[in-house]
Enzyme design. Structure first.
Site, PDB file in Angstrom:
ATOM      1  N   ASP A  11     -62.150  22.472 -90.773  1.00 42.42           N
ATOM      2  CA  ASP A  11     -63.186  21.440 -90.892  1.00 42.42           C
ATOM      3  C   ASP A  11     -63.475  21.029 -92.337  1.00 42.42           C
ATOM      4  O   ASP A  11     -64.605  20.689 -92.690  1.00 42.42           O
ATOM      5  CB  ASP A  11     -64.491  21.906 -90.203  1.00 42.42           C
ATOM      6  CG  ASP A  11     -64.240  22.317 -88.770  1.00 42.42           C
ATOM      7  OD1 ASP A  11     -63.369  21.701 -88.124  1.00 42.42           O
ATOM      8  OD2 ASP A  11     -64.907  23.268 -88.299  1.00 42.42           O
ATOM      9  N   LYS A  14     -59.981  17.180 -93.279  1.00 42.99           N
ATOM     10  CA  LYS A  14     -58.546  16.825 -93.300  1.00 42.99           C
ATOM     11  C   LYS A  14     -58.314  15.452 -92.672  1.00 42.99           C
ATOM     12  O   LYS A  14     -57.590  14.622 -93.219  1.00 42.99           O
ATOM     13  CB  LYS A  14     -57.734  17.881 -92.514  1.00 42.99           C
ATOM     14  CG  LYS A  14     -57.829  19.282 -93.111  1.00 42.99           C
ATOM     15  CD  LYS A  14     -57.050  20.298 -92.301  1.00 42.99           C
ATOM     16  CE  LYS A  14     -57.667  20.662 -90.968  1.00 42.99           C
ATOM     17  NZ  LYS A  14     -58.957  21.370 -91.039  1.00 42.99           N
ATOM     18  N   GLY A  38     -60.376  19.539 -84.410  1.00 45.16           N
ATOM     19  CA  GLY A  38     -61.296  18.413 -84.281  1.00 45.16           C
ATOM     20  C   GLY A  38     -61.306  17.707 -85.614  1.00 45.16           C
ATOM     21  O   GLY A  38     -61.924  18.187 -86.562  1.00 45.16           O
ATOM     22  N   HIS A  39     -60.567  16.603 -85.702  1.00 46.38           N
ATOM     23  CA  HIS A  39     -60.443  15.881 -86.974  1.00 46.38           C
ATOM     24  C   HIS A  39     -61.224  14.573 -86.861  1.00 46.38           C
ATOM     25  O   HIS A  39     -60.844  13.681 -86.097  1.00 46.38           O
ATOM     26  CB  HIS A  39     -58.962  15.626 -87.309  1.00 46.38           C
ATOM     27  CG  HIS A  39     -58.194  16.897 -87.532  1.00 46.38           C
ATOM     28  ND1 HIS A  39     -56.859  16.921 -87.836  1.00 46.38           N
ATOM     29  CD2 HIS A  39     -58.581  18.189 -87.516  1.00 46.38           C
ATOM     30  CE1 HIS A  39     -56.463  18.182 -87.987  1.00 46.38           C
ATOM     31  NE2 HIS A  39     -57.494  18.974 -87.790  1.00 46.38           N
ATOM     32  N   GLN A 223     -56.459  23.391 -88.205  1.00 45.86           N
ATOM     33  CA  GLN A 223     -57.077  24.652 -88.618  1.00 45.86           C
ATOM     34  C   GLN A 223     -56.912  24.804 -90.136  1.00 45.86           C
ATOM     35  O   GLN A 223     -56.903  23.802 -90.824  1.00 45.86           O
ATOM     36  CB  GLN A 223     -56.505  25.852 -87.852  1.00 45.86           C
ATOM     37  CG  GLN A 223     -56.901  25.897 -86.391  1.00 45.86           C
ATOM     38  CD  GLN A 223     -56.091  24.964 -85.520  1.00 45.86           C
ATOM     39  OE1 GLN A 223     -54.872  25.000 -85.531  1.00 45.86           O
ATOM     40  NE2 GLN A 223     -56.744  24.130 -84.760  1.00 45.86           N
TER      41      GLN A 223
HETATM   42  P1  GDP Z   1     -61.250  18.428 -90.247  1.00 44.31           P
HETATM   43  O1  GDP Z   1     -61.153  19.271 -89.029  1.00 44.31           O
HETATM   44  O2  GDP Z   1     -60.743  19.115 -91.475  1.00 44.31           O
HETATM   45  O3  GDP Z   1     -60.641  17.061 -90.081  1.00 44.31           O
HETATM   46  O4  GDP Z   1     -62.805  18.204 -90.509  1.00 44.31           O
HETATM   47  P2  GDP Z   1     -63.931  17.840 -89.399  1.00 44.31           P
HETATM   48  O5  GDP Z   1     -63.798  16.402 -89.064  1.00 44.31           O
HETATM   49  O6  GDP Z   1     -63.953  18.824 -88.306  1.00 44.31           O
HETATM   50  O7  GDP Z   1     -65.258  18.117 -90.231  1.00 44.31           O
HETATM   51  C1  GDP Z   1     -65.547  17.459 -91.411  1.00 44.31           C
HETATM   52  C2  GDP Z   1     -66.887  16.731 -91.242  1.00 44.31           C
HETATM   53  O8  GDP Z   1     -67.348  16.295 -92.503  1.00 44.31           O
HETATM   54  C3  GDP Z   1     -66.759  15.470 -90.404  1.00 44.31           C
HETATM   55  O9  GDP Z   1     -67.972  15.277 -89.729  1.00 44.31           O
HETATM   56  C4  GDP Z   1     -66.543  14.388 -91.445  1.00 44.31           C
HETATM   57  O10 GDP Z   1     -66.975  13.109 -90.987  1.00 44.31           O
HETATM   58  C5  GDP Z   1     -67.405  14.878 -92.569  1.00 44.31           C
HETATM   59  N1  GDP Z   1     -66.948  14.559 -93.940  1.00 44.31           N
HETATM   60  C6  GDP Z   1     -65.703  14.543 -94.453  1.00 44.31           C
HETATM   61  N2  GDP Z   1     -65.736  14.329 -95.792  1.00 44.31           N
HETATM   62  C7  GDP Z   1     -67.043  14.213 -96.130  1.00 44.31           C
HETATM   63  C8  GDP Z   1     -67.741  14.034 -97.369  1.00 44.31           C
HETATM   64  O11 GDP Z   1     -67.169  13.947 -98.450  1.00 44.31           O
HETATM   65  N3  GDP Z   1     -69.105  14.005 -97.304  1.00 44.31           N
HETATM   66  C9  GDP Z   1     -69.791  14.119 -96.130  1.00 44.31           C
HETATM   67  N4  GDP Z   1     -71.115  14.074 -96.166  1.00 44.31           N
HETATM   68  N5  GDP Z   1     -69.163  14.302 -94.949  1.00 44.31           N
HETATM   69  C10 GDP Z   1     -67.824  14.359 -94.961  1.00 44.31           C
HETATM   70  P1  IMO Z   2     -59.729  21.959 -87.455  1.00 46.16           P
HETATM   71  O1  IMO Z   2     -58.294  21.476 -87.356  1.00 46.16           O
HETATM   72  C1  IMO Z   2     -62.489  25.313 -87.413  1.00 46.16           C
HETATM   73  C2  IMO Z   2     -61.333  28.781 -85.017  1.00 46.16           C
HETATM   74  C3  IMO Z   2     -62.228  29.127 -83.843  1.00 46.16           C
HETATM   75  C4  IMO Z   2     -62.047  30.631 -83.810  1.00 46.16           C
HETATM   76  C5  IMO Z   2     -60.587  30.819 -84.169  1.00 46.16           C
HETATM   77  C6  IMO Z   2     -59.658  30.989 -82.978  1.00 46.16           C
HETATM   78  O2  IMO Z   2     -60.703  20.989 -86.899  1.00 46.16           O
HETATM   79  O3  IMO Z   2     -60.036  22.422 -88.826  1.00 46.16           O
HETATM   80  P2  IMO Z   2     -58.717  29.312 -81.154  1.00 46.16           P
HETATM   81  O4  IMO Z   2     -59.401  28.422 -80.164  1.00 46.16           O
HETATM   82  O5  IMO Z   2     -57.838  28.563 -82.112  1.00 46.16           O
HETATM   83  O6  IMO Z   2     -57.994  30.459 -80.528  1.00 46.16           O
HETATM   84  O7  IMO Z   2     -59.899  29.977 -82.027  1.00 46.16           O
HETATM   85  O8  IMO Z   2     -60.217  29.656 -84.900  1.00 46.16           O
HETATM   86  N1  IMO Z   2     -60.819  27.404 -85.042  1.00 46.16           N
HETATM   87  C7  IMO Z   2     -61.270  26.446 -85.854  1.00 46.16           C
HETATM   88  N2  IMO Z   2     -62.302  26.449 -86.731  1.00 46.16           N
HETATM   89  N3  IMO Z   2     -61.714  24.221 -87.308  1.00 46.16           N
HETATM   90  C8  IMO Z   2     -60.659  24.210 -86.451  1.00 46.16           C
HETATM   91  O9  IMO Z   2     -59.782  23.196 -86.412  1.00 46.16           O
HETATM   92  C9  IMO Z   2     -60.436  25.339 -85.648  1.00 46.16           C
HETATM   93  N4  IMO Z   2     -59.529  25.650 -84.697  1.00 46.16           N
HETATM   94  C10 IMO Z   2     -59.758  26.916 -84.335  1.00 46.16           C
HETATM   95  O10 IMO Z   2     -63.559  28.744 -84.076  1.00 46.16           O
HETATM   96  O11 IMO Z   2     -62.825  31.227 -84.827  1.00 46.16           O
HETATM   97 MG    MG Z   3     -62.390  20.041 -87.533  1.00 49.85          MG
END
Ligand code: GDP
Ligand code: IMO
Ligand code: MG
Length: 425
Positions: A11, A14, A38-39, A223
């Site tokens: 998270d 990416k 979850g991107h 991840q």
């Molecule tokens: P990913 O899994 O690495 O793609 O990241 P996620 O989407 O799960 O989580 C990142 C969260 O931070 C999302 O809600 C994005 O919309 C938000 N986000 C990304 N970059 C920034 C930033 O620079 N500032 C803020 N405030 N939010 C951001």
């Molecule tokens: P993105 O791509 C954050 C974590 C779960 C758990 C562990 C194992 O959005 O960064 P799993 O379901 O993969 O067997 O769970 O990995 N986990 C993540 N945490 N971002 C993710 O994906 C994750 N995908 C799995 O919370 O701790």
């Molecule tokens: Mg994510």
């Protein structure tokens, strides 16, 4: 081929960064994980969370590949593609999505095993996303699984039934709460029928041919490094290879073809699920940061654990991946603080330890912090490098120097345009 990986526990932002650089690439290819990712991406002012689909779906000229290292749940795939088509049919996604015939399937019984292991006292609780990811990779390694390309085989139906019946009996013996087997199977076969309408092919061949023709490919990691099955904080990890090396095995591309390796990190740290987190915050301070940062899982909506930036962990991640460019996100969330701490090393039984160790234990190791001057200002107004608050710039310079990798992009907010490139490194 360039590679993008997360450097922390997921998270990091990416998806948002890929969305920004996407127009520089012909192909975006996911190489690991499944619908546990979850991107988040903003498209037409709407936040969309991609789970299984690569982050190039919003660019009409970009091809999207779900590579061999990914585990595919056909039901979730169908849902996601249909949701996206409902959002904007002109994206013509089915024509721009390729699935590896060698990618493994997530069978409908796997989520139940995942839930069982998570809740039974005889097993470790990992805090998984309960998508059946670990059972899918386990079945792959046991050589008992079915792959995407198998759906075309005349034996598919009988093999699927044999596996499902055996596993259903096992789940019944474990006293799991289950829907009727025929319902489970019917829903899965509906997903499989949809999958068959997509382009299933030898994606290794497709990607290598594209590279040969001079096309640009970005390998999208899901991840992150600290969740890697080998290099992460085992056993509190996911079950795939999340690091840069995983892009080569997951896509079938030689390491000789790799160019830039982008590593994404937040300006602080978050983690979902169990496991060590040396810089974790507790109480009101954690609650404040969680709320300001909107730190609730994009996938499972669980509150994310939050803490300060962990430099030894970041250095470790940069080393394991060979990161060539750092992308730092969410500095805006840390604004308006007087001071911002960075963990520079740990103290273990009275001794200084500057590296993130495999045996890192919360009980014995204490994070030691250096305090940095805080910054203020509205990050949405930052349109150029010169507008970055000088205290934040100093914070970033310290990180870049410590890990020995330049910060080349700075995300200033969640939206597509809220990002700047840094030239003065
Ligand atoms: P990913 O899994 O690495 O793609 O990241 P996620 O989407 O799960 O989580 C990142 C969260 O931070 C999302 O809600 C994005 O919309 C938000 N986000 C990304 N970059 C920034 C930033 O620079 N500032 C803020 N405030 N939010 C951001
Ligand atoms: P993105 O791509 C954050 C974590 C779960 C758990 C562990 C194992 O959005 O960064 P799993 O379901 O993969 O067997 O769970 O990995 N986990 C993540 N945490 N971002 C993710 O994906 C994750 N995908 C799995 O919370 O701790
Ligand atoms: Mg994510």
């Amino acid at each position: 081929m360039d590679i993008l990986v997360g450097l922390q526990w997921g998270d990091e932002g990416k998806g948002k960064f890929i969305d920004h650089i996407c127009n520089q690439y012909d192909i975006i290819a996911r190489f690991n994980g499944g619908a546990n990712a979850g991107h988040s991406i903003y498209y037409n002012e709407q936040k969309v969370t991609l789970k299984l689909l690569p982050s190039g779906v919003f660019y009409p000229n970009t091809m999207n590949v779900i590579g061999t290292g990914v585990v595919v749940n056909p039901i979730q795939l169908k849902q996601e593609v249909e949701q996206l088509m409902a959002l904007d049919a002109t994206l013509a996604l089915p024509q721009r999505l390729l699935l590896s015939a060698k990618a493994h399937l997530v069978l409908p019984t796997y989520a139940y095993f995942d839930q069982f292991y998570e809740s039974h006292p005889d097993y470790r609780t990992i805090g998984t996303t309960k998508n059946g990811i670990a059972p899918a990779y386990a079945a792959k390694i046991l050589r008992q699984n079915l792959r995407v390309g198998d759906v075309y085989s005349t034996r598919f139906s009988s093999e699927l039934q044999a596996i499902l019946q055996r596993q259903y009996r096992e789940l019944e013996q474990l006293q799991c709460d289950l829907p009727p087997l025929n319902e489970m199977e019917a829903a899965f076969l509906d997903g499989v029928a949809f999958l068959k309408t997509l382009l299933v092919t030898d994606t290794e061949l497709y990607v290598n041919q594209a590279l040969h023709e001079g096309k640009k490919v970005l390998a999208e990691g899901a991840q992150a490094t600290m969740l890697d099955i080998d290099h992460g904080t085992y056993p509190y990890v996911t079950s795939s290879s999340t690091v840069a090396g995983g892009a080569c095995t997951g896509l079938g591309v030689s390491p000789k073809k790799v160019g830039a390796i982008f590593g994404v990190t937040k300006a602080y740290t978050t983690r979902v699920g169990e496991g060590i987190f040396p810089t974790e915050l507790a109480g009101a301070e954690a609650e404040q940061l969680r709320l300001k940062g909107g730190e609730f899982g994009s996938n499972t909506k669980r509150p994310r654990r939050v803490g300060w930036l962990d430099l030894p962990a970041l250095k470790y991640a940069c080393m394991v991946n060979g990161v060539t460019q750092l992308i730092v996100t969410k500095g805006d969330i840390l604004s308006d603080r007087e001071e911002v701490p960075i963990c520079t090393h740990y103290e273990v039984e009275g001794k200084r330890q500057a590296y993130f160790s495999a045996n890192q234990e919360e009980k014995t190791s204490q994070a030691v912090y250096q305090l940095f001057q805080g910054w203020t200002g509205d990050f949405t107004q930052i349109k150029a490098e010169s507008q970055v608050p000088s205290a934040y710039r100093a914070y970033l310079n310290f990180i870049a120097q410590a890990v020995g990798v330049p910060v080349t992009y700075l995300s200033t907010g969640p939206k597509r345009e809220e990002i700047i490139e840094l030239k003065a490194n």
